[in-house]
Design a protein around this motif. Structure first.
Motif, PDB file in Angstrom:
ATOM      1  N   SER A  14       0.812  -1.220   0.000  1.00 10.13           N
ATOM      2  CA  SER A  14       0.000   0.000   0.000  1.00 10.13           C
ATOM      3  C   SER A  14       0.843   1.267   0.000  1.00 10.13           C
ATOM      4  CB  SER A  14      -0.977  -0.001   1.184  1.00 10.13           C
ATOM      5  OG  SER A  14      -0.298  -0.164   2.401  1.00 10.13           O
ATOM      6  N   THR A 152     -12.913  13.091   2.785  1.00 15.35           N
ATOM      7  CA  THR A 152     -12.430  11.717   2.667  1.00 15.35           C
ATOM      8  C   THR A 152     -12.952  10.845   3.809  1.00 15.35           C
ATOM      9  OG1 THR A 152     -10.481  10.290   2.505  1.00 15.35           O
ATOM     10  CG2 THR A 152     -10.247  12.257   3.869  1.00 15.35           C
ATOM     11  N   ARG A 153     -13.342   9.636   3.490  1.00 13.11           N
ATOM     12  CA  ARG A 153     -13.746   8.640   4.480  1.00 13.11           C
ATOM     13  C   ARG A 153     -12.677   7.558   4.591  1.00 13.11           C
ATOM     14  NH1 ARG A 153     -17.401  11.238   7.199  1.00 13.11           N
ATOM     15  NH2 ARG A 153     -19.300  11.736   6.072  1.00 13.11           N
ATOM     16  N   SER A 154     -11.553   7.816   3.920  1.00 12.67           N
ATOM     17  CA  SER A 154     -10.442   6.864   3.950  1.00 12.67           C
ATOM     18  C   SER A 154      -9.198   7.616   4.399  1.00 12.67           C
ATOM     19  CB  SER A 154     -10.277   6.209   2.567  1.00 12.67           C
ATOM     20  OG  SER A 154     -10.193   7.199   1.545  1.00 12.67           O
ATOM     21  N   HIS A 163      -3.194   6.130   3.453  1.00 14.43           N
ATOM     22  CA  HIS A 163      -4.100   5.097   2.948  1.00 14.43           C
ATOM     23  C   HIS A 163      -4.547   4.246   4.121  1.00 14.43           C
ATOM     24  CE1 HIS A 163      -5.657   1.720   0.635  1.00 14.43           C
ATOM     25  NE2 HIS A 163      -4.735   0.910   1.120  1.00 14.43           N
ATOM     26  N   THR A 174      -8.313   4.481  -2.635  1.00 11.96           N
ATOM     27  CA  THR A 174      -9.592   5.106  -2.972  1.00 11.96           C
ATOM     28  C   THR A 174      -9.324   6.309  -3.887  1.00 11.96           C
ATOM     29  OG1 THR A 174      -9.575   6.664  -1.124  1.00 11.96           O
ATOM     30  CG2 THR A 174     -10.524   4.460  -0.708  1.00 11.96           C
ATOM     31  N   GLU A 175     -10.409   6.830  -4.478  1.00 12.93           N
ATOM     32  CA  GLU A 175     -10.261   8.004  -5.341  1.00 12.93           C
ATOM     33  C   GLU A 175      -9.699   9.189  -4.564  1.00 12.93           C
ATOM     34  OE1 GLU A 175     -13.639   9.075  -7.692  1.00 12.93           O
ATOM     35  OE2 GLU A 175     -13.984   7.021  -8.371  1.00 12.93           O
ATOM     36  N   ASP A 176     -10.165   9.387  -3.332  1.00 16.28           N
ATOM     37  CA  ASP A 176      -9.650  10.488  -2.522  1.00 16.28           C
ATOM     38  C   ASP A 176      -8.167  10.305  -2.217  1.00 16.28           C
ATOM     39  OD1 ASP A 176     -12.005  11.936  -2.409  1.00 16.28           O
ATOM     40  OD2 ASP A 176     -12.670  11.029  -0.522  1.00 16.28           O
ATOM     41  N   GLU A 177      -7.769   9.092  -1.885  1.00 16.06           N
ATOM     42  CA  GLU A 177      -6.360   8.828  -1.579  1.00 16.06           C
ATOM     43  C   GLU A 177      -5.476   9.083  -2.789  1.00 16.06           C
ATOM     44  OE1 GLU A 177      -7.096   5.455   1.908  1.00 16.06           O
ATOM     45  OE2 GLU A 177      -6.766   4.820  -0.168  1.00 16.06           O
TER      46      GLU A 177
END
Length: 199
Positions: A14, A152-154, A163, A174-177
């Motif tokens: 990751s 962001t929820r991540s 991440h 995720t897209e936000d990350e």
């Protein structure tokens, strides 16, 4: 072209995925190119020796990489709210670079991954900043003008890209990350180029 060093340690993939997105952001800035490097793992076995070249992924970092770069993105997974041992071991060995001011005045940023949302991401990012301050680097965060920070929820913090891998260590961002990692790469490259031109 000015080289920005993206240096990381990744155990399950990751942090490597984040490094690739930061490098993608760097490449979006004209005149900047990412040089991606990693650090070798450490072992509790005193006689254990790593191959000179990793089995896969980017090469291991060398002192020349630090000397040649105009900026540094530093990444590590979270280990109990701190950076992982391989990154700490590498940083602890940079006395010569510190004495000679190899990194002084260069911009830097940090990034991380953890198994859970509250797994110590921010303290890990702060732990990686401390040696960079000692090297005289200009440490950058992520401003809240990056909208993904607010929803962001991540992963994603003002201290740096991050991440949430989950218990299984999933490396899919995720897209936000992705958005925040690329924004961090762009910001680092933009500042690095300005500082390099001013020297």
């Amino acid at each position: 072209m000015h080289e920005i060093l993206v240096l990381y340690y990744s155990h399950r993939g990751s942090v490597r995925a984040l490094a690739e997105q930061i490098a993608a952001g760097i490449h979006q800035v004209p005149g900047a190119v990412a040089r991606v490097r990693t650090v070798p793992p450490v072992s509790t076995v005193c006689e254990a020796i790593e191959d000179d070249i990793p089995a896969d992924g980017p090469p291991y970092v060398e002192m020349e990489d630090l000397e040649a770069c105009v900026g540094l993105a530093l990444g590590s997974p979270t280990r109990f709210g701190n950076m992982a041992a391989p990154m700490k071991y590498f940083l602890d060995g940079l006395t010569a670079a510190w004495v000679n001011g190899v990194l002084e005045g260069k911009p830097a940023c940090v990034f991380t991954s953890s198994a859970s949302l509250h797994g110590g991401q921010e303290s890990t990012l702060l732990s990686m900043m401390l040696p960079l301050f000692h090297h005289g680097m200009v440490v950058l965060g992520l401003p809240f003008s990056e909208g993904a920070l607010s929803h962001t929820r991540s992963g994603g913090t003002p201290y740096g890209a991050s991440h949430v891998a989950g218990a299984d260590g999933g490396a899919v961002l995720t897209e936000d990350e992705i958005r925040l990692a690329q924004a961090q790469g762009r910001r680092l490259a933009q500042v690095a180029l300005k500082l390099a031109e001013a020297r």
